[in-house]
Design a protein around this motif. Structure first.
Motif, PDB file in Angstrom:
ATOM      1  N   GLY A 119       0.817  -1.201   0.000  1.00  0.00           N
ATOM      2  CA  GLY A 119       0.000   0.000   0.000  1.00  0.00           C
ATOM      3  C   GLY A 119       0.848   1.245   0.000  1.00  0.00           C
ATOM      4  N   MET A 126       5.783  -2.888  -4.625  1.00  0.00           N
ATOM      5  CA  MET A 126       5.025  -1.739  -5.140  1.00  0.00           C
ATOM      6  C   MET A 126       5.248  -1.583  -6.638  1.00  0.00           C
ATOM      7  SD  MET A 126       3.182   0.064  -2.872  1.00  0.00           S
ATOM      8  CE  MET A 126       3.207   1.803  -3.287  1.00  0.00           C
ATOM      9  N   ASP A 129       3.450  -4.346  -8.504  1.00  0.00           N
ATOM     10  CA  ASP A 129       2.035  -3.972  -8.576  1.00  0.00           C
ATOM     11  C   ASP A 129       1.801  -2.997  -9.732  1.00  0.00           C
ATOM     12  OD1 ASP A 129      -0.534  -4.042  -6.488  1.00  0.00           O
ATOM     13  OD2 ASP A 129      -0.442  -2.191  -7.641  1.00  0.00           O
ATOM     14  N   GLN A 130       2.654  -2.000  -9.829  1.00  0.00           N
ATOM     15  CA  GLN A 130       2.527  -1.019 -10.907  1.00  0.00           C
ATOM     16  C   GLN A 130       2.711  -1.671 -12.278  1.00  0.00           C
ATOM     17  OE1 GLN A 130       5.362   2.109 -10.015  1.00  0.00           O
ATOM     18  NE2 GLN A 130       3.810   3.321  -8.957  1.00  0.00           N
ATOM     19  N   ILE A 133      -0.396  -3.603 -13.317  1.00  0.00           N
ATOM     20  CA  ILE A 133      -1.434  -2.666 -13.780  1.00  0.00           C
ATOM     21  C   ILE A 133      -1.101  -2.174 -15.192  1.00  0.00           C
ATOM     22  CG2 ILE A 133      -2.431  -0.369 -13.424  1.00  0.00           C
ATOM     23  CD1 ILE A 133      -3.609  -2.476 -11.622  1.00  0.00           C
ATOM     24  N   SER A 147      -5.109   5.086 -15.053  1.00  0.00           N
ATOM     25  CA  SER A 147      -4.803   4.543 -13.727  1.00  0.00           C
ATOM     26  C   SER A 147      -5.478   3.194 -13.550  1.00  0.00           C
ATOM     27  CB  SER A 147      -5.271   5.510 -12.638  1.00  0.00           C
ATOM     28  OG  SER A 147      -6.668   5.751 -12.766  1.00  0.00           O
ATOM     29  N   ALA A 149      -6.094  -0.309 -10.426  1.00  0.00           N
ATOM     30  CA  ALA A 149      -5.839  -0.892  -9.116  1.00  0.00           C
ATOM     31  C   ALA A 149      -6.174  -2.366  -9.147  1.00  0.00           C
ATOM     32  CB  ALA A 149      -6.676  -0.189  -8.042  1.00  0.00           C
ATOM     33  N   ARG A 327      -7.903   9.511  -8.919  1.00  0.00           N
ATOM     34  CA  ARG A 327      -7.175   9.973  -7.744  1.00  0.00           C
ATOM     35  C   ARG A 327      -8.021  10.928  -6.899  1.00  0.00           C
ATOM     36  NH1 ARG A 327      -3.479  11.793 -10.435  1.00  0.00           N
ATOM     37  NH2 ARG A 327      -1.936  10.117 -10.248  1.00  0.00           N
ATOM     38  N   THR A 351      -1.116   3.175  -3.138  1.00  0.00           N
ATOM     39  CA  THR A 351      -2.218   2.564  -3.869  1.00  0.00           C
ATOM     40  C   THR A 351      -3.570   3.015  -3.326  1.00  0.00           C
ATOM     41  OG1 THR A 351      -2.090   0.627  -2.416  1.00  0.00           O
ATOM     42  CG2 THR A 351      -0.874   0.535  -4.487  1.00  0.00           C
ATOM     43  N   SER A 352      -3.601   3.512  -2.088  1.00  0.00           N
ATOM     44  CA  SER A 352      -4.865   3.977  -1.511  1.00  0.00           C
ATOM     45  C   SER A 352      -5.386   5.225  -2.212  1.00  0.00           C
ATOM     46  CB  SER A 352      -4.701   4.254  -0.013  1.00  0.00           C
ATOM     47  OG  SER A 352      -3.709   5.245   0.213  1.00  0.00           O
ATOM     48  N   ARG A 360      -2.975  -3.821   1.797  1.00  0.00           N
ATOM     49  CA  ARG A 360      -3.231  -4.673   0.641  1.00  0.00           C
ATOM     50  C   ARG A 360      -2.169  -5.764   0.582  1.00  0.00           C
ATOM     51  NH1 ARG A 360      -2.084  -2.755  -3.780  1.00  0.00           N
ATOM     52  NH2 ARG A 360      -3.618  -3.706  -5.134  1.00  0.00           N
TER      53      ARG A 360
END
Length: 495
Positions: A119, A126, A129-130, A133, A147, A149, A327, A351-352, A360
């Protein structure tokens, strides 16, 4: 005994094992057992009903003292593993449930071992995760600056997108909320997933704010009716804000006319959201280019990776074209989660900022490793394989005198029923009995739905383990059970 501060020494504990060697042995045994379980899954029943004795084991009181992990594992093997849902089996086609892979199972173990909160922070997970996506954007041909998630499911992904869609209408909604003057409405077909109504209730427009659009004989949204409903709402002073299009309905796999819906959304200045829980991945196949060509023009898309990409549960995705709108809907920079210039807190954007969750798990790892191992082209081939198998099943149904299709086969979902065309048969009750006996036999597990009021057997094939012969078995067993039920009823009637 006391320490240097003259305070009593308390024995300190940890949850780590006292004997790491024993843990390694048990860990190896667990991995081998699960690999063997998956390797031999075809020889096992699709589903086994948990006996009452097993259910009673889960009514025991909260444990107060320790137990050896090996004993706990024995309980797992005896009371849990044999009574799984069945979606890892080659002949499981209920609802729309992915099969998972042994390799991604190991990725889950790695992620659990790292136990990262993906997160916040300057950590490799991180960036993984990016990257995942970014790969999802490439699958859907979304712009790089959009963007996204990773979430638990398409239901949550749909909710995330509809919150953004709602807030895009009025920038003050986060502060002032929705009042009685803001009669916001969204539009979805009668075939839309139930999560759309749930999302509408959660975001404050209520179920009355969901306009149900008629469908045609292929279960696709009727865009003429859509336009009529929008006009009615505008005349009544309501605020239309979003159209939810389906890329693969849950009942039949139908794909709404995305091009016509996109044109209406442009004309009426409405947010276009696509619920593509499983069907969005058809974007990978050239043969669906015409039907999904406008998918990339949507304002947002929701889809699952734990369905047609066989990622272990859970792995849902939401993509939003306007990253600022995404965002602005969720970002809330409290002092304790703001980024620093250096140190652990100097990582990527939290990510929040793109969802409700702050904590997460590292669900991106199993996706990242699966895509690295297999490549997107293999996943595309498997999707095409499932569609070919669905067409094969459709042909079997059409060739049978005792079965009938109840909806066109558009993608990977086949709806049909047993119908020997005899008078005075309660076909709904008969087909329900066939399905329940099929499940109880452990031979195969399709699911069910109602189309035009009729109870149907429904096969949703997102199973990478299915082969053509499994569908032969399914058809033969349905006909066999159907005839057995009819004979039993004849005997009962004669008595």
């Amino acid at each position: 005994m006391k320490n240097r501060n003259n305070t009593p020494v308390v024995k300190e504990e940890s949850l780590d094992p006292q004997d790491w060697t024993e843990l390694k042995k048990l860990g190896n045994l667990m991995v081998n057992d699960m690999v063997n379980f998956l390797q031999t899954i075809r020889q096992q029943p699709v589903w086994t009903k948990p006996p009452q004795s097993v259910k009673n084991n889960f009514k025991s009181a909260l444990p107060h003292s320790s137990m050896q992990l090996g004993e706990v594992y024995d309980e797992f093997k005896q009371n849990i593993l044999p009574y799984y849902l069945g979606n890892i089996h080659p002949r499981y086609w209920s609802w729309v449930m992915g099969t998972g892979t042994p390799q991604a199972m190991l990725a889950e173990m790695l992620a659990a071992g790292m136990n990262c909160n993906v997160g916040i922070g300057d950590q490799a997970p991180m960036y993984v995760d990016q990257q995942v996506i970014d790969w999802c954007k490439q699958m859907m041909n979304f712009p790089a600056e959009s963007s996204g998630a990773l979430v638990s499911s398409a239901s949550v992904a749909n909710l995330n997108a509809l919150i953004v869609a709602r807030n895009s209408v009025n920038s003050s909604i986060r502060r002032s909320g929705i009042n009685e003057q803001n009669k916001m409405v969204l539009y979805a077909s009668t075939e839309a997933h139930s999560c759309i109504q749930k999302a509408a209730e959660i975001i404050g427009i209520g179920s009355d704010g969901v306009r149900k659009v008629r469908v045609n004989d292929k279960y696709e949204m009727d865009t003429v009716h859509l336009q009529e409903l929008i006009e009615e709402d505008k005349k009544d002073g309501n605020i239309p804000f979003c159209v939810v299009a389906n890329a693969g309905t849950v009942n039949t796999g139908a794909i709404d006319p995305l091009d016509k819906i996109f044109w209406i959304c442009c004309k009426e200045n409405l947010w276009m959201h696509v619920d593509g829980a499983f069907g969005a991945l058809l974007k990978l196949l050239p043969e669906y280019k015409e039907q999904l060509d406008c998918l990339e023009f949507a304002d947002s898309i929701a889809f699952d990776l734990h369905k047609w990409m066989s990622i272990p549960y859970e792995a849902g995705v939401v993509l939003v074209k306007d990253a600022d709108a995404h965002r602005n809907t969720f970002a809330l920079q409290a002092d304790y989660i703001s980024n620093n210039e250096r140190g652990i807190a100097a990582g990527p954007e939290p990510t929040s900022n793109f969802g409700f969750e702050l904590s997460r798990n590292f669900k991106a790892l199993k996706v990242w490793m699966s895509l690295k191992e297999h490549g997107i082209e293999k996943f595309a081939r498997l999707i095409r394989q499932n569609i070919t198998q669905a067409k094969y099943l459709t042909n079997l149904v059409e060739q049978s005198e005792e079965l009938e299709l109840t909806a066109p086969t558009i993608t990977n979902i086949v709806c049909f029923r047993f119908n020997p065309h005899e008078n005075d048969l309660d076909l709904d009750r008969l087909n329900k009995e066939i399905l329940m006996r099929l499940h109880e036999s452990g031979i195969a597990a399709p699911s069910y739905t109602r189309l035009n009021g009729n109870y149907c057997i429904r096969v949703a094939n997102v199973n990478h383990r299915t082969i053509m012969n499994d569908l032969d078995v399914l058809v033969n067993e349905i006909i066999k059970i159907g005839n057995e039920v009819m004979k039993e009823e004849e005997v009962t009637a004669d008595c």
